[in-house]
Design an enzyme around this catalytic site. Structure first.
Site, short mmCIF file in Angstrom:
data_model
loop_
_atom_site.label_atom_id
_atom_site.label_comp_id
_atom_site.label_asym_id
_atom_site.label_seq_id
_atom_site.Cartn_x
_atom_site.Cartn_y
_atom_site.Cartn_z
N LYS A 159 0.83 -1.21 0.00
CA LYS A 159 0.00 0.00 0.00
C LYS A 159 0.86 1.26 0.00
O LYS A 159 0.62 2.18 -0.77
CB LYS A 159 -0.93 0.03 1.24
CG LYS A 159 -1.89 -1.15 1.33
CD LYS A 159 -2.85 -1.01 2.50
CE LYS A 159 -2.21 -1.01 3.87
NZ LYS A 159 -1.59 -2.30 4.27
N ARG A 201 -9.44 1.11 8.95
CA ARG A 201 -9.09 -0.27 9.31
C ARG A 201 -10.22 -0.95 10.08
O ARG A 201 -10.09 -2.12 10.43
CB ARG A 201 -7.85 -0.26 10.18
CG ARG A 201 -6.54 -0.56 9.42
CD ARG A 201 -5.44 -0.44 10.44
NE ARG A 201 -4.24 -1.13 10.19
CZ ARG A 201 -3.13 -0.62 9.64
NH1 ARG A 201 -3.13 0.58 9.15
NH2 ARG A 201 -2.04 -1.33 9.55
N ARG A 242 -0.61 -8.42 13.76
CA ARG A 242 -1.07 -7.48 12.72
C ARG A 242 -1.92 -8.20 11.68
O ARG A 242 -2.92 -7.66 11.19
CB ARG A 242 0.12 -6.78 12.07
CG ARG A 242 0.76 -5.76 13.01
CD ARG A 242 2.21 -5.47 12.65
NE ARG A 242 2.33 -4.74 11.41
CZ ARG A 242 3.45 -4.71 10.68
NH1 ARG A 242 4.54 -5.32 11.09
NH2 ARG A 242 3.49 -4.02 9.56
N ARG A 253 11.43 -1.28 11.71
CA ARG A 253 10.22 -0.86 12.43
C ARG A 253 10.04 -1.77 13.64
O ARG A 253 10.24 -2.98 13.54
CB ARG A 253 9.00 -1.01 11.52
CG ARG A 253 8.74 0.19 10.63
CD ARG A 253 7.60 -0.03 9.68
NE ARG A 253 6.36 -0.52 10.29
CZ ARG A 253 5.18 -0.49 9.68
NH1 ARG A 253 5.10 0.01 8.45
NH2 ARG A 253 4.11 -0.94 10.26
N ARG A 276 11.93 -6.53 4.65
CA ARG A 276 11.99 -5.08 4.86
C ARG A 276 12.78 -4.77 6.13
O ARG A 276 13.61 -3.86 6.14
CB ARG A 276 10.55 -4.55 4.99
CG ARG A 276 10.41 -3.09 5.31
CD ARG A 276 8.99 -2.60 5.06
NE ARG A 276 8.09 -2.87 6.16
CZ ARG A 276 6.76 -2.64 6.14
NH1 ARG A 276 6.20 -2.14 5.05
NH2 ARG A 276 6.01 -2.90 7.17
P1 AMP Z 1 0.89 0.66 9.20
O1 AMP Z 1 2.11 1.51 8.99
O2 AMP Z 1 -0.27 1.11 8.38
O3 AMP Z 1 1.18 -0.81 9.05
O4 AMP Z 1 0.42 0.88 10.72
C1 AMP Z 1 1.29 0.55 11.79
C2 AMP Z 1 0.48 0.42 13.09
O5 AMP Z 1 -0.14 1.68 13.39
C3 AMP Z 1 -0.66 -0.58 13.06
O6 AMP Z 1 -0.24 -1.90 13.32
C4 AMP Z 1 -1.57 -0.03 14.17
O7 AMP Z 1 -1.04 -0.30 15.44
C5 AMP Z 1 -1.44 1.47 13.94
N1 AMP Z 1 -2.44 1.97 12.97
C6 AMP Z 1 -2.19 2.52 11.74
N2 AMP Z 1 -3.31 2.89 11.13
C7 AMP Z 1 -4.33 2.54 11.96
C8 AMP Z 1 -5.75 2.64 11.89
N3 AMP Z 1 -6.36 3.16 10.80
N4 AMP Z 1 -6.47 2.18 12.95
C9 AMP Z 1 -5.88 1.67 14.05
N5 AMP Z 1 -4.54 1.53 14.18
C10 AMP Z 1 -3.76 1.97 13.15
#
Ligand code: AMP
Length: 192
Positions: free
Chosen positions: A13, A88, A150, A139, A127
């Site tokens: 994404k 989400r 996740r 990360r 990654r």
């Molecule tokens: P990402 O970089 O999109 O994989 O997000 C990393 C982490 O941030 C996720 O595993 C969640 O803990 C938190 N997070 C990101 N976006 C959301 C969202 N829309 N709703 C809830 N938690 C989020």
């Protein structure tokens, strides 16, 4: 044009959002990036979400909806928004619909990047290894334990959005397993 990129962690994404930013002057709204920035800068909110994020669970709807609202209200001249990692949950999807309609905007496409779990694990652990090899740090949530959480959060809380957007007639699924260029071309076809 406002679009959502949907798909599990590691589906590509962020990479595809970046291409749309470069090619179409769109604005990427990644709640994950916003939350990581809050964590790094040590704000109250950052401290509150750090442990939840590191574990791989979702932070509250209230927090991420607030972050998105701020960005949407900031305005500016651009080719539209790419929602990356948001919504989400179904509550976030409803909130996004309301925020857009308050602004007189619409959602044009929800694009699912379809991949399989083995690829996701390889991509994410790859990654992390690349980040370390380049002298940086991975990360905090790019490890096997958090990744399991996740993926579970994706299947339990986020995948129902596929049905939600399908029912609204907004969903298109593209094969996320091709090369970056192939996936980019497939997305361009959807947006054409
Ligand atoms: P990402 O970089 O999109 O994989 O997000 C990393 C982490 O941030 C996720 O595993 C969640 O803990 C938190 N997070 C990101 N976006 C959301 C969202 N829309 N709703 C809830 N938690 C989020």
């Amino acid at each position: 044009m406002n679009i959502i990129l949907l798909g599990p962690p590691g589906a590509g994404k962020g990479t595809q959002a970046q291409k749309l930013v470069e090619g179409r002057n769109m604005v990427q709204l990644s709640t994950g990036d916003m939350l990581r920035a809050a964590k790094t800068s040590g704000t109250e909110m950052g401290k509150m979400v750090a442990a939840v994020m590191d574990r791989g669970d979702l932070v509250t709807d209230e927090i991420v909806i607030g972050l998105i609202r701020e960005q949407l209200e900031a305005g500016g001249d651009h080719g539209g928004f790419i929602f990356d990692g948001f919504p989400r949950t179904l509550a976030q999807a409803d909130a996004l619909g309301e925020l857009l309609s308050e602004m007189g905007e619409t959602l044009d496409h929800a694009i699912e990047l379809e991949v399989n779990d083995e690829i996701l694990v390889d991509r994410i652990l790859g990654r992390a290894a690349e980040a370390v090899a380049a002298g940086g740090t991975a990360r905090a949530d790019d490890n096997e334990e958090s990744l399991k959480t996740r993926l579970m959060a994706y299947y339990k809380q986020t995948s129902p959005l596929l049905g939600y957007y399908y029912a609204k007639g907004d969903l298109t699924s593209v094969d996320g397993l091709g090369t970056m260029d192939e996936v980019e071309a497939a997305i361009a076809d959807v947006l054409a």
